[in-house]
Design a protein around this motif. Structure first.
Motif, PDB file in Angstrom:
ATOM      1  N   ASP A  14       0.831  -1.202   0.000  1.00 51.16           N
ATOM      2  CA  ASP A  14       0.000   0.000   0.000  1.00 51.16           C
ATOM      3  C   ASP A  14       0.868   1.254   0.000  1.00 51.16           C
ATOM      4  OD1 ASP A  14      -2.505   1.516   0.392  1.00 51.16           O
ATOM      5  OD2 ASP A  14      -1.642   1.950   2.348  1.00 51.16           O
ATOM      6  N   LYS A  16       0.087   4.400   0.712  1.00 53.63           N
ATOM      7  CA  LYS A  16      -0.084   5.205   1.928  1.00 53.63           C
ATOM      8  C   LYS A  16       0.670   4.581   3.099  1.00 53.63           C
ATOM      9  CE  LYS A  16      -4.609   7.287   0.945  1.00 53.63           C
ATOM     10  NZ  LYS A  16      -6.035   7.388   1.376  1.00 53.63           N
ATOM     11  N   ALA A  20       3.575   6.201   5.434  1.00 58.50           N
ATOM     12  CA  ALA A  20       3.461   6.218   6.896  1.00 58.50           C
ATOM     13  C   ALA A  20       4.686   5.571   7.541  1.00 58.50           C
ATOM     14  CB  ALA A  20       2.186   5.493   7.333  1.00 58.50           C
ATOM     15  N   GLN A  65       2.715   7.087  -4.058  1.00 52.43           N
ATOM     16  CA  GLN A  65       1.561   7.971  -4.011  1.00 52.43           C
ATOM     17  C   GLN A  65       0.467   7.332  -3.186  1.00 52.43           C
ATOM     18  OE1 GLN A  65       0.430   8.831  -8.033  1.00 52.43           O
ATOM     19  NE2 GLN A  65       2.482   9.491  -8.636  1.00 52.43           N
ATOM     20  N   GLY A  66      -0.231   8.167  -2.429  1.00 52.70           N
ATOM     21  CA  GLY A  66      -1.313   7.665  -1.605  1.00 52.70           C
ATOM     22  C   GLY A  66      -2.395   7.010  -2.452  1.00 52.70           C
ATOM     23  N   GLY A  67      -2.872   5.842  -2.018  1.00 45.30           N
ATOM     24  CA  GLY A  67      -3.906   5.136  -2.747  1.00 45.30           C
ATOM     25  C   GLY A  67      -3.366   4.220  -3.826  1.00 45.30           C
TER      26      GLY A  67
END
Length: 263
Positions: A14, A16, A20, A65-67
């Motif tokens: 993932d 994101k 994190a 990239q997020g998502g």
């Protein structure tokens, strides 16, 4: 004692979650590449059994990239059940959730590659060389460049600075670099080499600076080159070891995985 089995694994991570993790590790995310974040995630998930070398769809230099999910292929000595069991035991819940476990897949690689076997290959590489001694040279513009013993240089620049009067081709230099890799390692002989892609990427590495022994994030620029072609197996055991260990430097960060299929 026989060599350990070799598996190719496919993971979906993932985007994101990788970001994190980078924050949790206090990395400078504005200049941290996906290859380094995946390196950190695999280490946190699987420890010494982490797939290496590995290859990232889209390239290790791309920013996460997020998502967006990051697809990773890699070689490891264990299968999917062992990998997930290791992560269940050792990884934190946040890190464990980075991997989409329903998409985890693995296959055993052939235990024997017959001598003379013809294969097609793809290699995402970082073609660099380490200088055995300090020196200086000129580029094709006449500018003087110097290096210290042990410095890591783009294989093309290392040649261009030593031979400023010659019209060198990046593709030819990188072909020669790959031929040398095969000669040094053994196990296979390239029949053809083509450069499919080239770029210069910023990479994050932790290096020791100063006398405190602490490792700090440092940004470097290195060539990111995809080479493809055909090869012939010259030794079964040596070729299996070649797949297991990878080619070139920065193999822990998304480079050096030799992907092969029948020609």
């Amino acid at each position: 004692m026989s060599d350990p089995e070799l598996h190719m694994v496919q993971l979906s991570l993932d985007g994101k979650g990788l970001i994190a993790l980078g924050k949790m590790l206090h990395l400078p995310l504005d200049r941290t590449d996906t290859g380094y974040l995946v390196h950190c995630a695999l280490g946190e998930l699987f420890g010494e059994e982490a797939p290496q070398p590995f290859s990232i769809e889209g390239g290790p230099g791309d920013k996460p990239q997020g998502g967006r999910r990051v697809r990773v292929l890699g070689y490891t000595a264990v299968g999917e059940e062992t990998l997930q069991s290791r992560a269940q035991l050792d990884a934190s819940p946040k890190v464990y959730s980075i991997c989409d476990w329903e998409r985890l897949a693995a296959k055993p690689m052939p235990q024997v590659f017959p001598e003379g076997m013809a294969l097609q290959y793809e290699l995402r590489s970082c073609p660099v060389v380490r200088k055995a001694s300090s020196g200086r040279g000129k580029n094709q513009n006449g500018d003087t460049r110097s290096w210290e013993e042990g410095d890591e240089l783009d294989a093309f620049l290392a040649e261009a600075w030593n031979r400023p009067d010659e019209d060198l081709s990046r593709e030819q230099v990188y072909r020669d670099w790959l031929r040398r890799q095969f000669e040094i390692r053994g196990g296979a002989e390239p029949q053809s080499i083509g450069m499919e892609r080239f770029s210069i990427e910023r990479m994050t590495r932790r290096v020791s600076k100063g006398g405190d022994g602490k490792r700090k994030a440092h940004t470097i620029k290195r060539p990111d080159v995809t080479l493809t072609g055909a090869l012939k197996v010259t030794g079964s055991e040596a070729f299996s070891e070649l797949l297991r260990s990878g080619l070139g430097r920065h193999k822990s960060f998304g480079y050096g995985m030799l992907k092969v299929r029948r020609a």
